[in-house]
Design an enzyme around this catalytic site. Structure first.
Site, short mmCIF file in Angstrom:
data_model
loop_
_atom_site.label_atom_id
_atom_site.label_comp_id
_atom_site.label_asym_id
_atom_site.label_seq_id
_atom_site.Cartn_x
_atom_site.Cartn_y
_atom_site.Cartn_z
N ARG A 111 19.19 26.40 27.19
CA ARG A 111 17.78 26.04 27.38
C ARG A 111 17.56 24.63 27.90
O ARG A 111 16.68 24.40 28.73
CB ARG A 111 17.02 26.17 26.04
CG ARG A 111 16.75 27.58 25.58
CD ARG A 111 16.12 27.57 24.21
NE ARG A 111 16.00 28.92 23.66
CZ ARG A 111 15.83 29.18 22.37
NH1 ARG A 111 15.73 28.17 21.51
NH2 ARG A 111 15.73 30.42 21.96
N CYS A 150 11.23 30.55 19.19
CA CYS A 150 10.06 31.38 18.87
C CYS A 150 8.86 30.56 18.41
O CYS A 150 7.71 30.87 18.76
CB CYS A 150 10.42 32.44 17.84
SG CYS A 150 11.43 31.84 16.48
N GLN A 177 7.08 29.90 9.42
CA GLN A 177 7.79 30.88 10.20
C GLN A 177 8.13 32.13 9.42
O GLN A 177 8.63 32.07 8.29
CB GLN A 177 9.05 30.24 10.80
CG GLN A 177 8.71 29.10 11.75
CD GLN A 177 9.91 28.43 12.39
OE1 GLN A 177 9.93 27.21 12.52
NE2 GLN A 177 10.91 29.20 12.80
N SER A 180 11.16 37.60 9.77
CA SER A 180 11.83 38.34 10.84
C SER A 180 12.49 37.41 11.84
O SER A 180 13.39 37.83 12.58
CB SER A 180 10.84 39.27 11.56
OG SER A 180 9.75 38.55 12.10
N GLY A 181 12.08 36.14 11.85
CA GLY A 181 12.72 35.18 12.72
C GLY A 181 14.15 34.87 12.32
O GLY A 181 14.91 34.31 13.11
N GLU A 203 16.44 24.54 13.44
CA GLU A 203 15.13 24.75 14.04
C GLU A 203 14.41 23.46 14.41
O GLU A 203 13.87 23.33 15.50
CB GLU A 203 14.24 25.55 13.07
CG GLU A 203 14.58 27.01 12.97
CD GLU A 203 14.15 27.79 14.20
OE1 GLU A 203 12.95 27.98 14.41
OE2 GLU A 203 15.05 28.22 14.94
N LYS A 206 14.92 21.52 17.71
CA LYS A 206 14.57 22.16 18.98
C LYS A 206 13.14 21.85 19.42
O LYS A 206 12.82 21.93 20.61
CB LYS A 206 14.70 23.69 18.86
CG LYS A 206 16.07 24.20 18.50
CD LYS A 206 16.02 25.70 18.25
CE LYS A 206 17.31 26.24 17.67
NZ LYS A 206 17.20 27.67 17.32
N HIS A 243 4.73 33.77 13.61
CA HIS A 243 4.90 32.35 13.29
C HIS A 243 3.56 31.64 13.44
O HIS A 243 2.86 31.82 14.45
CB HIS A 243 5.91 31.70 14.24
CG HIS A 243 7.33 32.08 13.97
ND1 HIS A 243 7.73 32.84 12.89
CD2 HIS A 243 8.48 31.77 14.65
CE1 HIS A 243 9.04 32.99 12.92
NE2 HIS A 243 9.52 32.35 13.98
N ASN A 328 6.52 36.42 16.64
CA ASN A 328 7.78 35.72 16.90
C ASN A 328 8.85 36.56 17.58
O ASN A 328 9.67 36.02 18.33
CB ASN A 328 8.34 35.13 15.60
CG ASN A 328 8.45 36.16 14.49
OD1 ASN A 328 7.43 36.64 13.99
ND2 ASN A 328 9.66 36.48 14.09
N THR A 329 8.88 37.88 17.39
CA THR A 329 9.91 38.68 18.06
C THR A 329 9.42 39.28 19.37
O THR A 329 10.23 39.78 20.15
CB THR A 329 10.45 39.81 17.15
OG1 THR A 329 9.41 40.75 16.88
CG2 THR A 329 11.01 39.24 15.86
#
Length: 353
Positions: A111, A150, A177, A180-181, A203, A206, A243, A328-329
């Site tokens: 990224r 996310c 958050q 599922s993250g 996390e 980032k 999130h 988030n997904t």
């Protein structure tokens, strides 16, 4: 534009994000899901046996397919969506790009590389210009394009209207958050039920660099990150999907509350993204209720591709406070990569067949 569907593959197809890719691609109007790839322990198995499907059942006909290894020799599709864990994604994605494939990555590995677009089509489609440099300097026909973390995608989409109209100077952000993250099986139930965990490994670091890269500009193939000071605190909360981020923002130019509301209400994102199949009608939804957004009520807005902003008011120390929620997904992971691929096709970067 699309005479026949483009063959695509999903790398890491058995995991939580991989399953979201499969669901979004199973009936996509531009893409044909051709291959499901995963680790050596899953390769050769029936997909329905290799994947512990989390929400409902796999799309029709998918469960019977055979999982193949994550190598360019076994995956023939020109476009691959990577849901691989970052522990293995880096080298695997490089191998596919060297083999001439277009890699749409959800992993963090590439990224922040200066020649790799970190892309939200509604926010920074012009960052695709980095691909010319990437191909020239790396000497490959393929490409790597990434979506962001996310939570950062929600943050960047919430800040984009303010930064474009007034400039953003400082941001204090707290994330809430969803579990599922963390993937499957994720956070143990006895750790998260009735609890808030004020730490998520990997996390927090980032948030600042990805936010500044998203909101930066590209000139002559060089990325200039936005000069925004970001202070972040991340938390995991007992929510399944969605999130939520709480933001306090200092602006470069003074703006009234009416001006700020107008910036959110009028923002539609970059025109390049508006007719893409996965693009929501409203990428950013402004809610005027005092108790919105809420993950349970707003995470699925726009098919999970819209970010909802609310609780917008003046801040007593900075300029503006607000809360934003996004799935988030979907918008924060698989849906973001699918939308990125659609932009590449629409812009002629990926040849339409």
């Amino acid at each position: 534009m699309i005479r026949r569907k483009l063959p695509v593959a999903v790398l890491g197809a058995t995991g939580a994000v991989g399953q979201t890719f499969v669901r979004l691609l199973a009936a996509h109007p531009w893409f044909e899901l051709q291959e499901l790839a995963a680790s050596e322990r899953s390769a050769g198995r029936r997909y329905g046996d290799a994947a512990h499907w989390i929400d409902g059942d796999p799309p029709r006909g998918i469960a019977e397919r055979c999982v193949v290894p994550c190598t360019p020799e076994h995956v023939q599709s020109p476009v691959v969506f990577s849901a691989l864990d970052s522990s293995v994604a880096g080298e695997v994605e490089l191998a596919f790009a060297r083999a001439g494939r277009f890699v749409l990555s959800n992993a963090r590995n590439h990224r922040m590389e200066p020649d790799v677009p970190l892309l939200i089509p509604e926010v920074n489609p012009e960052h695709l210009a980095l691909l010319d440099r990437q191909r020239r300097e790396r000497g490959w026909e393929g490409a790597i394009v990434t979506n962001g973390n996310c939570a950062v995608i929600v943050i960047a989409m919430a800040l984009a209207p303010l930064h474009q109209r007034f400039g953003v100077r400082q941001v204090f952000v707290t994330t809430m958050q969803a579990v599922s993250g963390a993937g499957y099986p994720g956070v143990p139930s006895l750790d998260i039920l009735g609890n808030v965990i004020p730490f998520i490994a990997g996390e927090e670091e980032k948030i600042a660099p990805e936010t500044c890269k998203f909101l930066g500009r590209v000139t002559d193939g060089v990325l200039h990150p936005a000069q925004i000071a970001v202070s972040a605190q991340v938390t995991r909360v007992p929510v399944q999907h969605g999130h939520t981020v709480s933001l306090a923002v200092a602006l470069e130019r003074r703006a009234s509350q009416r001006d700020v509301f107008a910036a959110f209400a009028e923002w539609r994102g970059a025109p390049q993204a508006r007719e893409l199949p996965s693009a929501p009608e409203r990428p950013l939804i402004l809610h005027d209720a005092v108790d919105r957004p809420q993950p349970r009520r707003d995470a699925d807005a726009g098919g999970g591709m819209s970010v909802t902003v609310g609780a917008v008011r003046a801040d007593s120390i900075l300029d503006v406070r607000l809360v934003a929620t996004g799935h988030n997904t979907v918008r924060g992971a698989a849906g973001a990569s699918v939308l990125n691929a659609e932009l590449l096709v629409a812009q002629g970067v990926i040849p339409a067949t």
